[in-house]
Scaffold this motif. Structure first.
Motif, PDB file in Angstrom:
ATOM      1  N   THR A  42       0.950  -1.216   0.096  1.00  0.00           N
ATOM      2  CA  THR A  42       0.190  -0.058   0.027  1.00  0.00           C
ATOM      3  C   THR A  42       0.723   1.350   0.010  1.00  0.00           C
ATOM      4  O   THR A  42       0.353   2.239  -0.436  1.00  0.00           O
ATOM      5  N   ALA A  43       1.995   1.421   0.636  1.00  0.00           N
ATOM      6  CA  ALA A  43       2.935   2.279   0.580  1.00  0.00           C
ATOM      7  C   ALA A  43       3.276   2.810  -0.786  1.00  0.00           C
ATOM      8  O   ALA A  43       3.819   4.043  -1.138  1.00  0.00           O
ATOM      9  N   ARG A  44       3.369   1.808  -1.820  1.00  0.00           N
ATOM     10  CA  ARG A  44       3.601   2.266  -3.230  1.00  0.00           C
ATOM     11  C   ARG A  44       2.800   1.787  -4.271  1.00  0.00           C
ATOM     12  O   ARG A  44       3.051   2.087  -5.365  1.00  0.00           O
ATOM     13  N   LEU A  45       1.502   1.885  -4.151  1.00  0.00           N
ATOM     14  CA  LEU A  45       0.424   1.502  -4.751  1.00  0.00           C
ATOM     15  C   LEU A  45       0.194   3.005  -5.556  1.00  0.00           C
ATOM     16  O   LEU A  45       0.534   4.095  -4.815  1.00  0.00           O
ATOM     17  N   PRO A  46      -0.261   3.168  -6.720  1.00  0.00           N
ATOM     18  CA  PRO A  46      -0.730   1.982  -7.620  1.00  0.00           C
ATOM     19  C   PRO A  46       0.530   1.676  -8.240  1.00  0.00           C
ATOM     20  O   PRO A  46       1.468   2.338  -8.866  1.00  0.00           O
ATOM     21  N   LYS A  50       3.567   2.890 -12.663  1.00  0.00           N
ATOM     22  CA  LYS A  50       4.858   2.635 -12.746  1.00  0.00           C
ATOM     23  C   LYS A  50       5.629   1.839 -13.932  1.00  0.00           C
ATOM     24  O   LYS A  50       4.920   1.047 -14.422  1.00  0.00           O
ATOM     25  N   ASP A 245       1.801   0.033   4.511  1.00  0.00           N
ATOM     26  CA  ASP A 245       1.444   1.431   4.810  1.00  0.00           C
ATOM     27  C   ASP A 245      -0.088   1.700   5.081  1.00  0.00           C
ATOM     28  O   ASP A 245      -0.665   0.868   4.612  1.00  0.00           O
ATOM     29  N   ARG A 249      -6.783   2.295   6.835  1.00  0.00           N
ATOM     30  CA  ARG A 249      -7.472   2.157   5.309  1.00  0.00           C
ATOM     31  C   ARG A 249      -7.359   0.840   4.697  1.00  0.00           C
ATOM     32  O   ARG A 249      -8.293   0.220   4.201  1.00  0.00           O
TER      33      ARG A 249
ATOM     34  N   ARG B  44       5.893   7.744  -7.408  1.00  0.00           N
ATOM     35  CA  ARG B  44       5.418   7.513  -6.048  1.00  0.00           C
ATOM     36  C   ARG B  44       4.116   7.984  -5.484  1.00  0.00           C
ATOM     37  O   ARG B  44       3.770   8.046  -4.489  1.00  0.00           O
ATOM     38  N   PRO B  46      -0.108   7.915  -5.113  1.00  0.00           N
ATOM     39  CA  PRO B  46      -0.492   9.081  -4.612  1.00  0.00           C
ATOM     40  C   PRO B  46       0.054   9.492  -3.176  1.00  0.00           C
ATOM     41  O   PRO B  46       0.385   8.460  -2.538  1.00  0.00           O
ATOM     42  N   SER B  49      -1.895   8.357   0.442  1.00  0.00           N
ATOM     43  CA  SER B  49      -2.208   7.170   1.170  1.00  0.00           C
ATOM     44  C   SER B  49      -1.091   6.834   2.059  1.00  0.00           C
ATOM     45  O   SER B  49      -0.761   5.795   2.452  1.00  0.00           O
ATOM     46  N   LYS B  50       0.010   7.673   2.051  1.00  0.00           N
ATOM     47  CA  LYS B  50       1.279   7.409   2.840  1.00  0.00           C
ATOM     48  C   LYS B  50       1.197   8.302   3.933  1.00  0.00           C
ATOM     49  O   LYS B  50       0.565   8.983   4.411  1.00  0.00           O
ATOM     50  N   SER B  51       2.122   7.471   4.938  1.00  0.00           N
ATOM     51  CA  SER B  51       2.416   8.327   6.373  1.00  0.00           C
ATOM     52  C   SER B  51       2.862   9.517   6.195  1.00  0.00           C
ATOM     53  O   SER B  51       3.751  10.207   5.309  1.00  0.00           O
ATOM     54  N   THR B  54       6.727   9.784   5.735  1.00  0.00           N
ATOM     55  CA  THR B  54       7.250   9.300   4.208  1.00  0.00           C
ATOM     56  C   THR B  54       6.798  10.539   3.230  1.00  0.00           C
ATOM     57  O   THR B  54       7.759  10.820   2.472  1.00  0.00           O
TER      58      THR B  54
END
Lengths: 272, 272
Positions: A42-46, A50, A245, A249, B44, B46, B49-51, B54
């Protein structure tokens, strides 16, 4: 003769986020006694936005985390990662059975079509990568494949607006033009793990005689066959949640995708 | 007396993707002679959705790239990064003027409200972070702020479905409940850089006497005032595009946000 010992190690499943939970849900329905470890990056979605190289690298990192936890097979429950990373994953881990979501969907589509006209709906990245076309044409070179990106379906699924006037209007706008030609397809492939949540509105927006191929379902069927399971309990049906992450959510949106509640405190955050 | 030399260095603008181009568009309208360098951290996205940690780290990396290219001021054209990283950016670069998008929107909302009831629409991350509430309450402690996450608006803007029945249905579904109470707000803040594209359908879905605050506009106004420009040419109006992945998609979707064509070959890929 000695009975072969049962392999009770869990099955690893990963995706860039929660979409792959529709695949896990289908897997669990077929293999209710298995233990699963699900990793959402989830930290690197989507992944879909990429580059292929980046998605390959991320997928190898996801696989390493799951392998370190002792999985005996790996399901890539993400169309983008399936298209980009299956060869690298298989090369890096020859001891492991590695399954993707695209090949089973393509096989099912070729089986289901009489007219050899197949439509695929997916994310922009999957459409651009032409992964379904390649897999379908490898089996039916004469098939005519029309692929359409439907990013609003992803947003609707994540928002939980899977029925009602908005979902219906979006489905009509995307799908009506696909079927308004005389040469309309007789199969529609749901080529994104988010789309099974919208299955009823998608079904209602296409002609009744069109076959729907749900790649989450077809993938689960292939995994169950390959692992020789048809419900015979190996593990205890335990589910383990890992995310990179946003545990809250993951739990909230993931519960909708899984069809049962995930509590935020059940989600373990991992670093890749 | 010697006339002060004009500072012709460009202004740096960054966002997690193309959304910040609505801010750049507003900046360019006010400062047409300025040179701008825009960085979209598309690899990277969106950020939402990150902390916080980060997002702070990513923002510092974006700033370094722009500073290395000689910018004289920095506009954080992203609500998530504005909420998470402004203090760290200002501490790391005291020599630079750093602007965010939240404070100008909050100031404009407090100015525009008579009833002290303010509604804010934004991404889930911005809503969860309560950034607008904090900034509004710092200026009007008695104000009642209702913040609503509208993720479908983001998807509609990226898809280019900014008018027609789908956009109208989404706008009604999100916004009608906000205004159906007797204590309805008299100001609506567009607290996401994607939302100015949907301004006409949002306008049509709310009562005519509601003031709309567009945080892209208000940010551009603040930057123009602070940098002392009102159109007096400093540079040559040159625009430079940097992205961390996907030049083609940046150009395609970004053109809609900017309101003029960006060619893929104009987009330089950078590594952070």
């Amino acid at each position: 003769m000695v009975a072969r010992e049962r392999d009770v190690r869990p099955i690893g499943v990963f995706d860039s986020g929660v979409g792959g939970l529709t695949v896990l849900r289908a897997l669990q329905a077929r293999l209710p006694g298995e233990d699963f470890i699900y990793l959402g990056d989830t930290a690197r979605l989507p992944y879909g936005s990429k580059s292929r190289e980046t998605v390959e690298r991320y997928s190898l990192q996801c696989a390493r985390v799951l392998i370190a936890r002792g999985v005996r097979a790996l399901v890539v429950a993400c169309n983008t990662a399936s298209a980009a990373a299956l060869p690298a994953l298989r090369a890096a881990h020859p001891e492991l059975q590695v399954f993707g979501v695209i090949e089973p969907g393509a096989i099912a589509a070729v089986r289901a079509t009489a007219s050899r006209r197949i439509a695929v709906i997916a994310t922009p990245a999957t459409v651009q990568g032409r992964a379904y076309e390649l897999q379908i044409h490898a089996r039916a070179p004469e098939a005519r494949v029309r692929a359409l990106a439907c990013p609003l379906f992803v947003a609707l699924a994540e928002e939980g607006w899977t029925e009602g006037p908005v979902a219906e209007a979006v489905a009509r706008r995307y799908l009506a033009p696909l079927f308004e030609t005389v040469e309309r397809p007789d199969v529609l492939v749901l080529g994104c793990t988010h789309f099974p949540l919208l299955r009823p509105v998608i079904r209602a927006a296409i002609p009744a005689d069109t076959a729907l191929v749900d790649s989450a379902e077809t993938t689960a069927a292939e995994v169950a066959t390959a692992l020789g399971g048809t419900g015979a309990a190996r593990g205890s049906g335990k589910l383990t949640w890992l995310a990179t992450d946003g545990a809250a959510r993951f739990a909230q949106v993931g519960s909708r995708f899984l069809g049962r509640t995930i509590e935020p405190q059940e989600v373990e955050l991992v670093d890749l």
